[in-house]
Design an enzyme around this catalytic site. Structure first.
Site, mmCIF file in Angstrom:
data_model
loop_
_atom_site.group_PDB
_atom_site.id
_atom_site.type_symbol
_atom_site.label_atom_id
_atom_site.label_comp_id
_atom_site.label_asym_id
_atom_site.label_seq_id
_atom_site.Cartn_x
_atom_site.Cartn_y
_atom_site.Cartn_z
ATOM 1 N N LYS A 44 -16.286 52.536 -33.037
ATOM 2 C CA LYS A 44 -15.304 51.709 -33.765
ATOM 3 C C LYS A 44 -15.181 50.335 -33.102
ATOM 4 O O LYS A 44 -14.301 49.550 -33.443
ATOM 5 C CB LYS A 44 -13.933 52.376 -33.756
ATOM 6 C CG LYS A 44 -13.823 53.650 -34.560
ATOM 7 C CD LYS A 44 -12.354 53.987 -34.838
ATOM 8 C CE LYS A 44 -11.706 54.746 -33.740
ATOM 9 N NZ LYS A 44 -10.329 55.164 -34.054
ATOM 10 N N LYS A 46 -13.910 49.712 -30.423
ATOM 11 C CA LYS A 46 -12.566 49.603 -29.839
ATOM 12 C C LYS A 46 -12.659 49.907 -28.354
ATOM 13 O O LYS A 46 -13.103 50.983 -27.957
ATOM 14 C CB LYS A 46 -11.617 50.622 -30.497
ATOM 15 C CG LYS A 46 -10.881 50.057 -31.688
ATOM 16 C CD LYS A 46 -9.601 50.851 -31.967
ATOM 17 C CE LYS A 46 -8.609 50.004 -32.709
ATOM 18 N NZ LYS A 46 -7.343 50.651 -32.975
HETATM 19 N N1 C2G Z 1 -0.165 52.018 -36.983
HETATM 20 C C1 C2G Z 1 1.013 51.659 -37.643
HETATM 21 N N2 C2G Z 1 1.639 50.524 -37.290
HETATM 22 C C2 C2G Z 1 1.150 49.737 -36.307
HETATM 23 C C3 C2G Z 1 -0.027 50.095 -35.635
HETATM 24 C C4 C2G Z 1 -0.680 51.258 -35.990
HETATM 25 O O1 C2G Z 1 1.479 52.382 -38.548
HETATM 26 N N3 C2G Z 1 1.816 48.581 -35.991
HETATM 27 C C5 C2G Z 1 -0.834 53.254 -37.395
HETATM 28 C C6 C2G Z 1 -2.240 53.012 -37.929
HETATM 29 O O2 C2G Z 1 -2.193 52.618 -39.291
HETATM 30 C C7 C2G Z 1 -2.879 54.381 -37.746
HETATM 31 C C8 C2G Z 1 -2.193 54.906 -36.474
HETATM 32 O O3 C2G Z 1 -1.018 54.095 -36.287
HETATM 33 O O4 C2G Z 1 -2.553 55.227 -38.834
HETATM 34 C C9 C2G Z 1 -3.073 54.807 -35.260
HETATM 35 O O5 C2G Z 1 -3.485 53.449 -35.138
HETATM 36 P P1 C2G Z 1 -4.701 53.140 -34.127
HETATM 37 O O6 C2G Z 1 -4.431 53.804 -32.834
HETATM 38 O O7 C2G Z 1 -4.980 51.691 -34.190
HETATM 39 O O8 C2G Z 1 -5.863 53.976 -34.806
HETATM 40 P P2 C2G Z 1 -7.211 53.418 -35.487
HETATM 41 O O9 C2G Z 1 -8.022 52.732 -34.465
HETATM 42 O O10 C2G Z 1 -6.803 52.742 -36.718
HETATM 43 O O11 C2G Z 1 -7.982 54.797 -35.774
HETATM 44 O O12 C2G Z 1 -10.320 57.943 -38.406
HETATM 45 C C10 C2G Z 1 -9.241 57.028 -38.390
HETATM 46 C C11 C2G Z 1 -9.218 56.225 -37.115
HETATM 47 O O13 C2G Z 1 -9.352 57.067 -35.991
HETATM 48 C C12 C2G Z 1 -7.930 55.430 -36.995
#
Ligand code: C2G
Length: 131
Positions: A44, A46
């Protein structure tokens, strides 16, 4: 009662992460959280501050979380839904539409992201010495 799943990296755990977990749990009685492994995060593009086992431990300690599993690839969601008898998949709406293909297996709900918070913002604020 309903069984819910959500997926994420959950690095530098913050209110946005907590709020999606709380809202996901409110939709059912059992919440599975799949935490992205370090290897999966590389796909990803990340880069995490905290390694998988620390991110998973923090998520597992949250009252609303009933089970933490590793998220190792994009393809495992169907298996997870079947294996854990999931009724609802919940994601933040930055993923809107991306998991609609799973609607054959469970309800898919996208919830509004929590504004003005993200691991990226936290990192840049610390870098620019806003604290
Ligand atoms: N999230 C949120 N509000 C934020 C930041 C994040 O609601 N200000 C939510 C994201 O939309 C996601 C969850 O928190 O549903 C986790 O976010 P991340 O850790 O950034 O995950 P991500 O890298 O988006 O991985 O298969 C799906 C992926 O693994 C998602």
């Amino acid at each position: 009662m309903k069984r819910v799943i959500t997926y994420g990296t959950f690095d530098l755990f913050h209110l946005g992460h907590l709020r999606i977990i709380q809202r996901a749990k409110a939709l059912g009685s059992f919440l599975v959280v799949a935490v992205s492994t370090d290897e999966f995060n590389q796909t990803k593009a990340k880069k995490c501050v905290y390694p998988y086992h620390e991110r998973a431990a923090i998520v597992a300690a949250i009252r609303d979380v009933d089970l933490v599993i590793p998220e190792e690839n994009w393809e495992q969601k169907v298996r997870d839904i079947q294996q854990h008898k999931i009724d609802i998949l919940v994601m933040g709406d930055d993923w809107e539409g991306r998991f609609d293909y799973l609607k054959d297996y469970c309800k898919v709900i996208y919830l509004p992201r929590t504004p003005q918070i993200s691991s990226t913002i936290i990192k840049s604020d610390i870098k620019s010495n806003n604290y």
